[in-house]
Design a protein around this motif. Structure first.
Motif, PDB file in Angstrom:
ATOM      1  N   ILE A   1       0.849  -1.202   0.000  1.00 24.58           N
ATOM      2  CA  ILE A   1       0.000   0.000   0.000  1.00 24.58           C
ATOM      3  C   ILE A   1       0.877   1.242   0.000  1.00 24.58           C
ATOM      4  N   GLU A   2       1.903   1.236   0.830  1.00 25.44           N
ATOM      5  CA  GLU A   2       2.803   2.394   0.897  1.00 25.44           C
ATOM      6  C   GLU A   2       3.496   2.644  -0.436  1.00 25.44           C
ATOM      7  N   ARG A   3       3.806   1.579  -1.168  1.00 26.54           N
ATOM      8  CA  ARG A   3       4.463   1.705  -2.475  1.00 26.54           C
ATOM      9  C   ARG A   3       3.474   1.911  -3.622  1.00 26.54           C
TER      10      ARG A   3
ATOM     11  N   ASP B   1     -10.233   0.436   0.799  1.00 22.33           N
ATOM     12  CA  ASP B   1      -9.876   1.833   1.064  1.00 22.33           C
ATOM     13  C   ASP B   1      -8.391   2.094   1.319  1.00 22.33           C
ATOM     14  N   ASN B   2      -7.555   1.043   1.304  1.00 23.52           N
ATOM     15  CA  ASN B   2      -6.100   1.203   1.477  1.00 23.52           C
ATOM     16  C   ASN B   2      -5.730   1.942   2.762  1.00 23.52           C
ATOM     17  N   ASP B   3      -6.487   1.733   3.816  1.00 17.11           N
ATOM     18  CA  ASP B   3      -6.297   2.420   5.086  1.00 17.11           C
ATOM     19  C   ASP B   3      -5.222   1.703   5.909  1.00 17.11           C
TER      20      ASP B   3
ATOM     21  N   GLU C   1      -2.932  -1.587  10.477  1.00 13.24           N
ATOM     22  CA  GLU C   1      -2.083  -1.673  11.672  1.00 13.24           C
ATOM     23  C   GLU C   1      -2.894  -2.086  12.898  1.00 13.24           C
ATOM     24  N   GLU C   2      -4.117  -1.558  13.028  1.00  8.72           N
ATOM     25  CA  GLU C   2      -4.979  -1.934  14.147  1.00  8.72           C
ATOM     26  C   GLU C   2      -5.346  -3.414  14.066  1.00  8.72           C
ATOM     27  N   THR C   3      -5.606  -3.879  12.867  1.00  2.00           N
ATOM     28  CA  THR C   3      -5.944  -5.285  12.650  1.00  2.00           C
ATOM     29  C   THR C   3      -4.750  -6.172  12.990  1.00  2.00           C
TER      30      THR C   3
END
Length: 143
Positions: free
Chosen positions: A45-47, A100-102, A107-109
């Motif tokens: 996602i970051e990339r 949604d690429n959240d 991270e919470e998951t």
């Protein structure tokens, strides 16, 4: 549960360690595998590598599904029901992340799954052995 766990683990493409692993270790490997795939998805996602994100989230969901399917729902224990609900929550969250690429939601998951894994890792050997003995007795009684 052990056979379901083995089949589930094999279905998501893991190493040969599963063949010689006890049921406790199989679940441990599934939990780590799901966390690894989520971490890969986060990097994707970051990339903005959405193909890799989709692949890794799909594998994460498959692993968590396998964990959920491996639960012995015949054991009427609160922990079993709680794990089922937590796995459902994780699957729902991963589905949302896929759309949604959240990264925060991912991270919470991962945090929730890490807590489950830490609890699993902390099970004493004596409790594992007792669980295996009880499972064998239930299987023998049902056979």
């Amino acid at each position: 549960m052990y056979n379901k766990g083995l089949k589930a683990y094999a279905s998501v493409g893991v190493s040969n360690q599963v063949v010689t692993a006890d049921p406790y270790r199989v679940i441990q490997m599934l939990l780590q595998g799901a966390l690894d795939k989520m971490a890969y998805a986060k990097g994707a996602i970051e990339r903005k590598d959405f193909a890799a994100k989709a692949e890794n989230l799909t594998k994460s969901v498959a692993i968590v599904n396998a964990l959920q399917d491996a639960l012995d729902m015949d054991v009427k224990a609160e922990v079993t029901n709680n794990l089922f609900d937590l796995y459902s929550f994780i699957i729902d969250q991963l589905t949302d992340v896929s759309v949604d690429n959240d990264i925060t939601k991912l991270e919470e998951t991962m945090f929730v799954l890490r807590q489950i894994k830490e609890g699993w890792d902390a099970i004493p050997v004596s409790a594992r052995e007792e669980g295996l003995r009880m499972q064998a007795e239930r299987q023998a009684a049902g056979a």
